[in-house]
Design an enzyme around this catalytic site. Structure first.
Site: not given
Ligand code: NDP
Ligand code: 1BO
Length: 321
Positions: A54, A59, A87, A120
């Site tokens: 994704d 991004y 997106k 998005h």
């Molecule tokens: P997540 O809920 O995936 O959380 C990511 C966080 O969790 C990071 O700080 C990561 O740290 C930590 N983490 C990951 N795996 C573990 C684990 N096994 N144990 C402990 N901590 C962990 O957050 P996101 O907001 O990034 O959401 C995921 C994806 O969803 C995004 O990357 C994006 O692709 C999508 N998204 C889409 C949106 C939209 O508007 N359509 C909005 C927000 C997100 P570290 O990296 O240090 O491991």
């Molecule tokens: C501002 C973008 C949020 C993550 O999809």
């Protein structure tokens, strides 16, 4: 509908059949705020067995994501087995900008087609809009005109499925009233701290698959679900990590989900969620976390309290929360 298939490492992995007939793998790799996207995507695909990535133009990582995907092709992974989502950002939400934005995304990813292209956020922003937006930064959004252009991308085989993110019931109803090609996927924030049951039910009723974003509660200003006592208790009981319990919770709700990590061990850990399950009573307990709140409420992106047109987070979500 959930289907069973097999990952390259022999583990049974769930996929879901979209209304179009295409399959979406239940766990994908998120790339928002990825620090080393090329390396992480390559690790996710080649070593950990992910087949779903994704990303988004917004991004700023699509070129590196594309390089990671290319490494996976060199390692023998077939394009046909991959599911790649990107997106359409808010500045491109006018009909004449849809196709150029997609072509730019395909160019950056070095792909000939996307599996899924999503709106998005359902708000159009002026080029160079501030955060939070100044007067005149949030513009009228021609949802029907934009969707018709998205439909043309499907007809021209540039994208296989189209969908939306961050929609409300009201906006989904509006879209469904004119869509010739129904959205296959709705991507929304969902985790035990923001279950968002209303949208999940509405999507199920309309045959729209849901992808849960921020399944671990996101990062920085996010919710610390990893250290939530209920999540920790269930993880301890099942001898799994809190991250795995949160990803598995999303899977057991019938959604796909897209955890992000910069760490190779966590990238591997987060997809090992298929050959065990959260027992019903623990699943139900995880569904009782009281303090329900969004991490991404859209305030910083879209709210201008004095000049509008979006004057509050309640406006962002059409007063449905
Ligand atoms: P997540 O809920 O995936 O959380 C990511 C966080 O969790 C990071 O700080 C990561 O740290 C930590 N983490 C990951 N795996 C573990 C684990 N096994 N144990 C402990 N901590 C962990 O957050 P996101 O907001 O990034 O959401 C995921 C994806 O969803 C995004 O990357 C994006 O692709 C999508 N998204 C889409 C949106 C939209 O508007 N359509 C909005 C927000 C997100 P570290 O990296 O240090 O491991
Ligand atoms: C501002 C973008 C949020 C993550 O999809």
């Amino acid at each position: 509908m959930a289907q069973a298939t097999f990952s390259p490492h022999g583990e049974t992995v769930t996929t879901h059949r979209l209304v179009s007939g295409h399959l979406i793998p239940a766990v994908g790799f998120g790339t928002w705020k990825s620090e080393s996207p090329r390396d992480s995507v390559s690790t996710a695909l080649v070593q950990a067995g992910y087949r779903h990535v994704d990303t988004a133009a917004q991004y700023g990582v699509q070129k590196e994501v594309g390089e990671g995907i290319k490494e996976a092709f060199h390692a023998g992974i077939d394009r046909k087995t991959l599911f790649v989502t990107s997106k359409l950002w808010c500045t491109e939400l006018s009909p004449e900008r849809v196709r150029p934005a997609l072509m730019n995304t395909l160019g950056e990813l070095q792909l000939e087609y996307l599996d899924l292209y999503l709106i998005h956020w359902p708000f159009r922003l002026r080029d160079g809009a501030s955060r939070p937006p100044k007067a005149g930064d949030v513009l009228d959004f021609d949802m029907e005109g934009v969707w018709k252009e998205m439909e043309k991308l499907v007809k021209d085989n540039l994208v296989r499925d189209i969908g939306v993110c961050n929609f409300t019931l009201k906006k989904l109803d509006k879209l469904l009233s004119f869509a010739e090609i129904k959205p296959s996927v709705c991507q929304m924030e969902m985790h035990p701290g923001w279950r968002n049951d209303k949208m999940l039910e509405a999507c199920k009723k309309n045959g729209i698959h849901v992808t849960a974003y921020s399944p671990l509660g996101s990062q920085d200003q996010g919710q610390d679900l990893i250290h939530d006592p209920m999540v920790e208790r269930v993880a301890m009981k099942l001898n799994k990590s809190p991250g795995q319990v949160l990803v598995r919770w999303a899977i057991q709700r019938g959604t796909s989900t897209i955890p992000k990590s910069n760490h190779h061990d966590r990238i591997r850990e987060n997809i090992h969620v298929f050959e065990w399950e959260i027992p019903e009573q623990d699943f139900k307990a995880l569904c009782t976390i009281q303090d329900q709140k969004r991490v991404l409420d859209g305030e910083e992106l879209f709210v201008n309290k004095t000049d509008g047109p979006i004057r509050s987070t309640a406006d962002v979500w059409d007063h449905e929360d």
